[in-house]
Design a protein around this motif. Sequence first.
Motif, PDB file in Angstrom:
ATOM      1  N   TYR A 214       0.846  -1.184   0.000  1.00 17.57           N
ATOM      2  CA  TYR A 214       0.000   0.000   0.000  1.00 17.57           C
ATOM      3  C   TYR A 214       0.890   1.246   0.000  1.00 17.57           C
ATOM      4  O   TYR A 214       2.079   1.187   0.326  1.00 17.57           O
ATOM      5  N   GLU A 350      -4.884   2.037   2.939  1.00 14.80           N
ATOM      6  CA  GLU A 350      -5.385   0.797   2.368  1.00 14.80           C
ATOM      7  C   GLU A 350      -6.392   1.087   1.268  1.00 14.80           C
ATOM      8  O   GLU A 350      -7.427   1.711   1.508  1.00 14.80           O
ATOM      9  N   LYS A 355      -2.525   0.427  -5.128  1.00 10.93           N
ATOM     10  CA  LYS A 355      -1.513  -0.339  -4.420  1.00 10.93           C
ATOM     11  C   LYS A 355      -0.480  -0.856  -5.413  1.00 10.93           C
ATOM     12  O   LYS A 355      -0.749  -0.943  -6.622  1.00 10.93           O
TER      13      LYS A 355
END
Length: 576
Positions: A214, A350, A355
């Motif tokens: 992340y 997150e 990511k």
Amino acid sequence: MPISLADLVSKLPSDETWGPPTTTDALVDGVPYAPYSKGDKLGRMADWTTEGKDREGRGGRQQYNRNWKDQQVYGAGTSSLFAVQVAEDESSFSVVDNTRASTKTRGFGRGGATFMRGRGRGGRDARGGRGTFQRVGGRGGQQQNYYDQRGGRGGRGRRFGGWKDYDKPQRNRDSSVNIKPDWTMLEEIDFNRLAKLNLETSTGEDIESYGFLYYYDRLYDRPPVKNTERKLNVVDRAAYNVTTSQDPIIHELAEKDEATIFATDNILSMLMCAPRSIYSWDIVITRSGNKIFLDKRDGSSLDMVSVNENAADAPLEASEGNKDTLNFPGALALEATFINHNFVNQTVIESDTAKYEMPHENPFYNPSEETEALASKAYKYRRFDLSLEKDEDPLHLIVRTELDAVVKNNISGEDQLLVIKALNEFDHKAQGSGGALDWRSKLTSQRGAVVATEMKNNSCKLARWTVQSILARADVMKVGFVSRANPKSNDRHVILGVMGYDPRKFAEQMNLNLNNGWGIVRTIIDMVRGMKDGKYVLVKDPNKSLLRLYEVPAGTFEEEEEGALGAVEEGGEDGE
């Protein structure tokens, strides 16, 4: 009338000497005379300000005149000529200053000594002082002899190190593993030998990459606003710390004969930083054919994060008289490990859409069995060449390295790989703090001093983190500063700040030599290569600066693991 030469010769003395006659009379025109050399130093004829060598002054006059106490005075070489025999009843005579010393001093601050800093009550003669650079600490206590100590409300003049500790008994720590009678000691290596080793190697090459990362939350880089500290939250995420021999990817690489030696960065960094370690640790080494695996035991000390291991006055065990159960070395290590796990998970954003994906998925995660979400973690399997010119065959090592997050470069916009760690403060006034500064008041204004103190007190821990970052070839190592919300409670913490470092430059600041670490690894590997197939344990002595290599039976630790699993299963059945 001229005098003849014969008359002069006749008037010479008959003995063998010549010149003026010698005499024992030490008088010159009736005045006593002491011969002296032109090289004699001229000191004070009389000094009414000093209090004598045999008296320890309270106000520090003796300290002020320390440069004169042993200085030669006029005629010191022959002072016995005119020594006055002092009567016995005058032996205790000394000049006494009856004037009352004023407690009021003109300086910066409200009362206390001049050039005042910090908070709290000063020493016995300073009521609201902030202490000088040589602090007077505690509630009217003794002098504190380490630099930049805060004259805070607590403490009775703590001393961390110093010449008065020459008679302090050596601590007797327990070994990290129980040495059994059937173990055979093969080698004993002193740290002085390890410090002289050196092996140059390349930066390594990537073999495989797994997992995802992340993006790092840059808000944590900003200094916190006053009275709005960020709390450290409990973020449950699935993270894995699998040992070398249980890693399926390493088994595949070993079958493909990609290398000879296999390890994880957690184990390898401990071996490379062995000369800095104080606490006991152990590494299980297995040789199978031409392959060597460096493993750790379940529940090994390598999985824990030590606190103030290298401090001059490290935290005491309960057996050493420490009654503060929160600040035992084991309790502090458990707290630091908990902080590091949650700090990494909290400082990332997150997002399933934003990511950094590696070519392969996490090899340890099974979504059908796990109930927790997967933590941000990437595993890079990297290969290093440890060969020497004399070697007939190349000697390669594959290490599993870990990365925690990724961040966009502000200038180029490229992705930079991060390793995230956290230092923790428990109580800067408690025993074992190692003279640490108060992070809440000093982290912003004296950041360099705070980091320098941590480098001294946690030299081994920071060196290991730096080595792990370099092994993974991380671009930045983020170090967070986490403190207890209340020094008397270890279950609530706040984040005071985060700093970023280039791992290679940070290693230079710590005087960390990676070539020395590679030399240590090569030396241990050469010892094992010269032995037969089997299992070996490398143990750091708990009380001495040396390593011991033991040969152990093949199923030594497997029985312990099976016993632990059986106990867990029995406990589950009883609960049902």
